[in-house]
Design a protein around this motif. Sequence first.
Motif, PDB file in Angstrom:
ATOM      1  N   MET A   1       0.843  -1.184   0.000  1.00 39.77           N
ATOM      2  CA  MET A   1       0.000   0.000   0.000  1.00 39.77           C
ATOM      3  C   MET A   1       0.884   1.242   0.000  1.00 39.77           C
ATOM      4  O   MET A   1       1.817   1.343   0.777  1.00 39.77           O
ATOM      5  N   PRO A   2       0.553   2.202  -0.865  1.00 36.36           N
ATOM      6  CA  PRO A   2       1.359   3.426  -0.873  1.00 36.36           C
ATOM      7  C   PRO A   2       1.081   4.284   0.363  1.00 36.36           C
ATOM      8  O   PRO A   2       0.047   4.163   1.002  1.00 36.36           O
TER       9      PRO A   2
ATOM     10  N   ALA B   1       1.200  13.187   6.867  1.00 33.11           N
ATOM     11  CA  ALA B   1       1.575  12.026   6.064  1.00 33.11           C
ATOM     12  C   ALA B   1       1.042  10.790   6.771  1.00 33.11           C
ATOM     13  O   ALA B   1       0.941  10.756   7.996  1.00 33.11           O
ATOM     14  N   THR B   2       0.688   9.785   5.983  1.00 33.64           N
ATOM     15  CA  THR B   2       0.137   8.564   6.548  1.00 33.64           C
ATOM     16  C   THR B   2       0.373   7.387   5.610  1.00 33.64           C
ATOM     17  O   THR B   2       0.517   7.574   4.406  1.00 33.64           O
ATOM     18  N   CYS B   3       0.369   6.210   6.186  1.00 33.63           N
ATOM     19  CA  CYS B   3       0.391   4.984   5.387  1.00 33.63           C
ATOM     20  C   CYS B   3      -0.951   4.262   5.506  1.00 33.63           C
ATOM     21  O   CYS B   3      -1.112   3.157   5.007  1.00 33.63           O
ATOM     22  N   ASP B   4      -1.913   4.880   6.180  1.00 33.03           N
ATOM     23  CA  ASP B   4      -3.283   4.372   6.234  1.00 33.03           C
ATOM     24  C   ASP B   4      -4.005   4.799   4.965  1.00 33.03           C
ATOM     25  O   ASP B   4      -3.514   5.620   4.200  1.00 33.03           O
ATOM     26  N   HIS B   5      -5.215   4.281   4.790  1.00 32.13           N
ATOM     27  CA  HIS B   5      -6.053   4.783   3.706  1.00 32.13           C
ATOM     28  C   HIS B   5      -6.345   6.244   3.996  1.00 32.13           C
ATOM     29  O   HIS B   5      -6.708   6.612   5.113  1.00 32.13           O
TER      30      HIS B   5
ATOM     31  N   PHE C   1       3.359   8.038  -2.319  1.00 34.11           N
ATOM     32  CA  PHE C   1       4.774   7.661  -2.321  1.00 34.11           C
ATOM     33  C   PHE C   1       4.898   6.171  -2.047  1.00 34.11           C
ATOM     34  O   PHE C   1       4.088   5.606  -1.311  1.00 34.11           O
ATOM     35  N   PRO C   2       5.923   5.528  -2.610  1.00 33.78           N
ATOM     36  CA  PRO C   2       6.086   4.095  -2.403  1.00 33.78           C
ATOM     37  C   PRO C   2       6.579   3.725  -0.999  1.00 33.78           C
ATOM     38  O   PRO C   2       6.470   2.578  -0.591  1.00 33.78           O
TER      39      PRO C   2
ATOM     40  N   GLN D   1       9.039   6.640   4.433  1.00 32.92           N
ATOM     41  CA  GLN D   1      10.095   7.645   4.573  1.00 32.92           C
ATOM     42  C   GLN D   1       9.922   8.779   3.570  1.00 32.92           C
ATOM     43  O   GLN D   1      10.055   9.950   3.917  1.00 32.92           O
ATOM     44  N   GLN D   2       9.610   8.446   2.322  1.00 35.73           N
ATOM     45  CA  GLN D   2       9.436   9.479   1.299  1.00 35.73           C
ATOM     46  C   GLN D   2       8.237  10.378   1.615  1.00 35.73           C
ATOM     47  O   GLN D   2       8.314  11.590   1.458  1.00 35.73           O
ATOM     48  N   ALA D   3       7.139   9.790   2.067  1.00 34.03           N
ATOM     49  CA  ALA D   3       5.946  10.578   2.401  1.00 34.03           C
ATOM     50  C   ALA D   3       6.234  11.511   3.571  1.00 34.03           C
ATOM     51  O   ALA D   3       5.871  12.688   3.546  1.00 34.03           O
TER      52      ALA D   3
END
Length: 85
Positions: free
Chosen positions: A1-2, A20-24, A55-56, A59-61
């Motif tokens: 997941m991006p 920034a988040t890695c959640d939906h 972002f993939p 860290q980038q996000a």
Amino acid sequence: MPCHFYILFSETKNRFYIGATCDHLDQRVRRHNANHKKGFTGHQNDWMIVYSEAFPSKQQAFDREREVKGWKSRKKIIDLISSQN
């Protein structure tokens, strides 16, 4: 997941929130709007997404979040949002 870098806007506060988040992304915004009385976004429940980038990696996000927060310029944020449209 991006992962995502995102900017929210509250009409009530007339303020932007940068995160920034890695959640939906939609779930994250719902949590911002549900956190009554907690943190910067907690006093309002009208936050809406006005800009996002995928972002993939986490860290980038989060690096992008730090970059934009470092601008400390409402005009630059508005220009970034406008460039997406």
